[in-house]
Design a protein around this motif. Structure first.
Motif, PDB file in Angstrom:
ATOM      1  N   PRO A 164       0.802  -1.225   0.000  1.00  0.00           N
ATOM      2  CA  PRO A 164       0.000   0.000   0.000  1.00  0.00           C
ATOM      3  C   PRO A 164       0.839   1.281   0.000  1.00  0.00           C
ATOM      4  O   PRO A 164       0.349   2.345  -0.374  1.00  0.00           O
ATOM      5  N   GLU A 165       2.096   1.174   0.435  1.00  0.00           N
ATOM      6  CA  GLU A 165       2.975   2.344   0.457  1.00  0.00           C
ATOM      7  C   GLU A 165       3.742   2.515  -0.852  1.00  0.00           C
ATOM      8  O   GLU A 165       4.511   3.468  -0.996  1.00  0.00           O
ATOM      9  N   GLY A 166       3.552   1.590  -1.783  1.00  0.00           N
ATOM     10  CA  GLY A 166       4.247   1.683  -3.056  1.00  0.00           C
ATOM     11  C   GLY A 166       5.668   1.163  -3.033  1.00  0.00           C
ATOM     12  O   GLY A 166       6.423   1.353  -3.997  1.00  0.00           O
ATOM     13  N   ILE A 167       6.059   0.500  -1.948  1.00  0.00           N
ATOM     14  CA  ILE A 167       7.393  -0.093  -1.869  1.00  0.00           C
ATOM     15  C   ILE A 167       7.326  -1.529  -2.366  1.00  0.00           C
ATOM     16  O   ILE A 167       6.556  -2.337  -1.850  1.00  0.00           O
ATOM     17  N   ARG A 168       8.120  -1.843  -3.370  1.00  0.00           N
ATOM     18  CA  ARG A 168       8.099  -3.178  -3.960  1.00  0.00           C
ATOM     19  C   ARG A 168       9.110  -4.082  -3.262  1.00  0.00           C
ATOM     20  O   ARG A 168      10.233  -3.661  -2.981  1.00  0.00           O
ATOM     21  N   VAL A 169       8.699  -5.309  -3.001  1.00  0.00           N
ATOM     22  CA  VAL A 169       9.572  -6.304  -2.388  1.00  0.00           C
ATOM     23  C   VAL A 169       9.683  -7.487  -3.339  1.00  0.00           C
ATOM     24  O   VAL A 169       8.687  -8.164  -3.624  1.00  0.00           O
ATOM     25  N   LEU A 170      10.879  -7.711  -3.847  1.00  0.00           N
ATOM     26  CA  LEU A 170      11.127  -8.777  -4.815  1.00  0.00           C
ATOM     27  C   LEU A 170      12.004  -9.844  -4.187  1.00  0.00           C
ATOM     28  O   LEU A 170      13.037  -9.539  -3.592  1.00  0.00           O
ATOM     29  N   SER A 171      11.604 -11.096  -4.312  1.00  0.00           N
ATOM     30  CA  SER A 171      12.403 -12.213  -3.819  1.00  0.00           C
ATOM     31  C   SER A 171      12.780 -13.130  -4.972  1.00  0.00           C
ATOM     32  O   SER A 171      11.955 -13.431  -5.832  1.00  0.00           O
ATOM     33  N   LEU A 172      14.025 -13.558  -4.977  1.00  0.00           N
ATOM     34  CA  LEU A 172      14.499 -14.494  -5.997  1.00  0.00           C
ATOM     35  C   LEU A 172      14.887 -15.796  -5.313  1.00  0.00           C
ATOM     36  O   LEU A 172      15.558 -15.795  -4.278  1.00  0.00           O
ATOM     37  N   PHE A 173      14.482 -16.914  -5.932  1.00  0.00           N
ATOM     38  CA  PHE A 173      14.729 -18.235  -5.365  1.00  0.00           C
ATOM     39  C   PHE A 173      15.537 -19.102  -6.344  1.00  0.00           C
ATOM     40  O   PHE A 173      15.047 -20.131  -6.820  1.00  0.00           O
ATOM     41  N   PRO A 174      16.758 -18.696  -6.648  1.00  0.00           N
ATOM     42  CA  PRO A 174      17.550 -19.490  -7.591  1.00  0.00           C
ATOM     43  C   PRO A 174      18.074 -20.770  -6.948  1.00  0.00           C
ATOM     44  O   PRO A 174      18.374 -20.793  -5.746  1.00  0.00           O
ATOM     45  N   PRO A 175      18.233 -21.828  -7.738  1.00  0.00           N
ATOM     46  CA  PRO A 175      18.936 -23.004  -7.239  1.00  0.00           C
ATOM     47  C   PRO A 175      20.422 -22.668  -7.127  1.00  0.00           C
ATOM     48  O   PRO A 175      20.841 -21.555  -7.483  1.00  0.00           O
ATOM     49  N   ASP A 176      21.229 -23.603  -6.630  1.00  0.00           N
ATOM     50  CA  ASP A 176      22.670 -23.391  -6.607  1.00  0.00           C
ATOM     51  C   ASP A 176      23.108 -23.036  -8.029  1.00  0.00           C
ATOM     52  O   ASP A 176      22.755 -23.736  -8.991  1.00  0.00           O
ATOM     53  N   PHE A 177      23.853 -21.946  -8.171  1.00  0.00           N
ATOM     54  CA  PHE A 177      24.252 -21.510  -9.512  1.00  0.00           C
ATOM     55  C   PHE A 177      25.742 -21.227  -9.564  1.00  0.00           C
ATOM     56  O   PHE A 177      26.424 -21.152  -8.538  1.00  0.00           O
ATOM     57  N   VAL A 178      26.244 -21.062 -10.784  1.00  0.00           N
ATOM     58  CA  VAL A 178      27.671 -20.821 -10.987  1.00  0.00           C
ATOM     59  C   VAL A 178      27.891 -19.333 -11.251  1.00  0.00           C
ATOM     60  O   VAL A 178      27.008 -18.631 -11.721  1.00  0.00           O
ATOM     61  N   GLN A 179      29.094 -18.883 -10.948  1.00  0.00           N
ATOM     62  CA  GLN A 179      29.405 -17.472 -11.176  1.00  0.00           C
ATOM     63  C   GLN A 179      29.556 -17.151 -12.657  1.00  0.00           C
ATOM     64  O   GLN A 179      29.216 -16.069 -13.108  1.00  0.00           O
ATOM     65  N   ASP A 180      30.037 -18.103 -13.419  1.00  0.00           N
ATOM     66  CA  ASP A 180      30.239 -17.867 -14.849  1.00  0.00           C
ATOM     67  C   ASP A 180      30.076 -19.181 -15.588  1.00  0.00           C
ATOM     68  O   ASP A 180      30.298 -20.253 -15.039  1.00  0.00           O
ATOM     69  N   GLY A 181      29.682 -19.078 -16.833  1.00  0.00           N
ATOM     70  CA  GLY A 181      29.496 -20.271 -17.647  1.00  0.00           C
ATOM     71  C   GLY A 181      28.612 -19.981 -18.836  1.00  0.00           C
ATOM     72  O   GLY A 181      28.116 -18.861 -18.995  1.00  0.00           O
ATOM     73  N   ARG A 183      25.434 -19.706 -21.214  1.00  0.00           N
ATOM     74  CA  ARG A 183      24.046 -19.350 -20.858  1.00  0.00           C
ATOM     75  C   ARG A 183      23.084 -19.964 -21.874  1.00  0.00           C
ATOM     76  O   ARG A 183      22.392 -19.274 -22.605  1.00  0.00           O
ATOM     77  N   ASP A 184      23.061 -21.280 -21.892  1.00  0.00           N
ATOM     78  CA  ASP A 184      22.133 -21.980 -22.769  1.00  0.00           C
ATOM     79  C   ASP A 184      21.246 -22.899 -21.946  1.00  0.00           C
ATOM     80  O   ASP A 184      21.452 -23.071 -20.744  1.00  0.00           O
ATOM     81  N   SER A 185      20.254 -23.498 -22.583  1.00  0.00           N
ATOM     82  CA  SER A 185      19.204 -24.218 -21.848  1.00  0.00           C
ATOM     83  C   SER A 185      19.692 -25.458 -21.121  1.00  0.00           C
ATOM     84  O   SER A 185      19.053 -25.913 -20.176  1.00  0.00           O
ATOM     85  N   GLY A 186      20.827 -26.010 -21.541  1.00  0.00           N
ATOM     86  CA  GLY A 186      21.307 -27.226 -20.896  1.00  0.00           C
ATOM     87  C   GLY A 186      22.357 -26.982 -19.839  1.00  0.00           C
ATOM     88  O   GLY A 186      22.901 -27.933 -19.275  1.00  0.00           O
ATOM     89  N   SER A 187      22.632 -25.726 -19.550  1.00  0.00           N
ATOM     90  CA  SER A 187      23.704 -25.387 -18.607  1.00  0.00           C
ATOM     91  C   SER A 187      23.145 -24.941 -17.257  1.00  0.00           C
ATOM     92  O   SER A 187      21.964 -24.636 -17.124  1.00  0.00           O
ATOM     93  N   GLU A 188      24.024 -24.897 -16.279  1.00  0.00           N
ATOM     94  CA  GLU A 188      23.631 -24.408 -14.961  1.00  0.00           C
ATOM     95  C   GLU A 188      23.317 -22.914 -15.023  1.00  0.00           C
ATOM     96  O   GLU A 188      23.861 -22.180 -15.848  1.00  0.00           O
ATOM     97  N   LEU A 189      22.441 -22.490 -14.140  1.00  0.00           N
ATOM     98  CA  LEU A 189      22.115 -21.073 -14.031  1.00  0.00           C
ATOM     99  C   LEU A 189      23.365 -20.289 -13.655  1.00  0.00           C
ATOM    100  O   LEU A 189      24.164 -20.724 -12.832  1.00  0.00           O
ATOM    101  N   THR A 190      23.534 -19.109 -14.266  1.00  0.00           N
ATOM    102  CA  THR A 190      24.687 -18.269 -13.970  1.00  0.00           C
ATOM    103  C   THR A 190      24.280 -17.064 -13.126  1.00  0.00           C
ATOM    104  O   THR A 190      23.120 -16.644 -13.125  1.00  0.00           O
ATOM    105  N   ALA A 191      25.269 -16.495 -12.442  1.00  0.00           N
ATOM    106  CA  ALA A 191      25.028 -15.291 -11.647  1.00  0.00           C
ATOM    107  C   ALA A 191      24.499 -14.160 -12.519  1.00  0.00           C
ATOM    108  O   ALA A 191      23.626 -13.402 -12.101  1.00  0.00           O
TER     109      ALA A 191
END
Length: 218
Positions: A164-181, A183-191
C-alpha cells in the motif's frame, strides 16, 4: 540518480550486482565484512566510470547494523548471506542463521525510513531455492535452509504490508548456480542471469509489482 545498497558486495554475485547497478547509472553503497573487500568492489566500479562508496557491514552483528549511517536509499539489495554445507560447528550455524535471517530483518527495518522517503523504493532479496517449501535438492547444511526459510517468510509478509505504500519487495529463489558459464538451456544457471532478473524487475514501471522469481532446475 538512484542510491542502491548491496550487501555482500565484496565478492562473487554481490560484487557483480554492485557493478551492474553502477553501470545502470546508480550510486552504489557496497557493503562487505571487511574494508578491503568493499573497497576492491568500489575500485572496480570507479574504474568502469561508476559511482560507489565502501561500507563495512557484518550482518551477523546487530552492533554493526546499528552503526550503519547513510543518508539516502532507493534500492536495498539483500544479497549477503553465508553459504554453509558439510560439517558445521555451533558457531558456524549461529553465524549463518544470524546473518541471513536476523541480520537481514534488522538491516531492512533500520533502512525502512529511508526507503519510505524515496518515493520509488525497492527491496530485493536474493533468497535461494533452499527457501522454497519442500525443496531439498541443494547440498547446503540444514542451517542454511532454516535461514533462507526465515528470510522468505519475512519477505512475504513485508511485501504484503509495504504494497500500500508503493514499496516493492522482490524475492528471488535461484537453485545453486555458478558465477560464470555458458548461458544456454542445458547449462547451470549463472550469476549474470540472476542479476538480469533483478535489473529487469527494478526497471519496471511503478505499477508493476513482481513479487518473486522461481527458477526451473535441471
Amino acid at each position: 540518480m538512484k542510491h542502491v545498497l548491496v550487501t555482500g558486495a565484496g565478492r562473487d554475485t554481490g560484487r557483480l550486482l554492485a557493478l551492474a547497478f553502477a553501470a545502470s547509472g546508480a550510486h552504489v553503497v557496497a557493503t562487505a565484512r571487511t574494508a578491503a573487500a568493499a573497497e576492491k568492489t568500489v575500485a572496480l566500479v570507479r574504474a568502469a566510470g561508476g559511482s560507489a562508496e565502501a561500507v563495512v557491514l557484518d550482518l551477523s552483528s546487530p552492533e554493526s547494523i546499528a552503526g550503519l549511517e547513510i543518508e539516502r536509499l532507493d534500492v536495498l539489495v539483500n544479497s549477503g548471506a553465508r553459504y554453509l554445507e558439510g560439517d558445521a560447528s555451533p558457531a558456524d550455524v549461529a553465524d549463518t542463521i544470524g546473518g541471513a535471517a536476523t541480520g537481514i530483518v534488522l538491516l531492512t527495518e533500520r533502512l525502512l525510513p529511508l526507503l519510505r522517503a524515496s518515493g520509488a523504493a525497492d527491496i530485493v532479496n536474493l533468497i535461494s531455492a533452499a527457501g522454497e517449501p519442500g525443496q531439498h535438492r541443494s547440498s547446503a547444511h540444514p542451517a542454511f535452509y532454516a535461514a533462507k526459510h526465515a528470510q522468505a517468510g519475512y519477505a512475504e509478509i513485508l511485501s504484503a504490508r509495504l504494497r500500500p505504500e508503493g514499496i516493492r519487495v522482490l524475492s528471488l529463489f535461484p537453485p545453486d548456480f555458478v558465477q560464470d558459464g555458458p548461458r544456454d538451456s542445458g547449462s547451470e544457471l549463472t550469476a549474470q542471469s540472476v542479476i538480469d532478473c533483478v535489473l529487469f524487475a527494478v526497471g519496471q514501471p511503478r505499477d508493476c509489482f513482481i513479487r518473486a522469481f522461481h527458477f526451473e532446475q535441471i
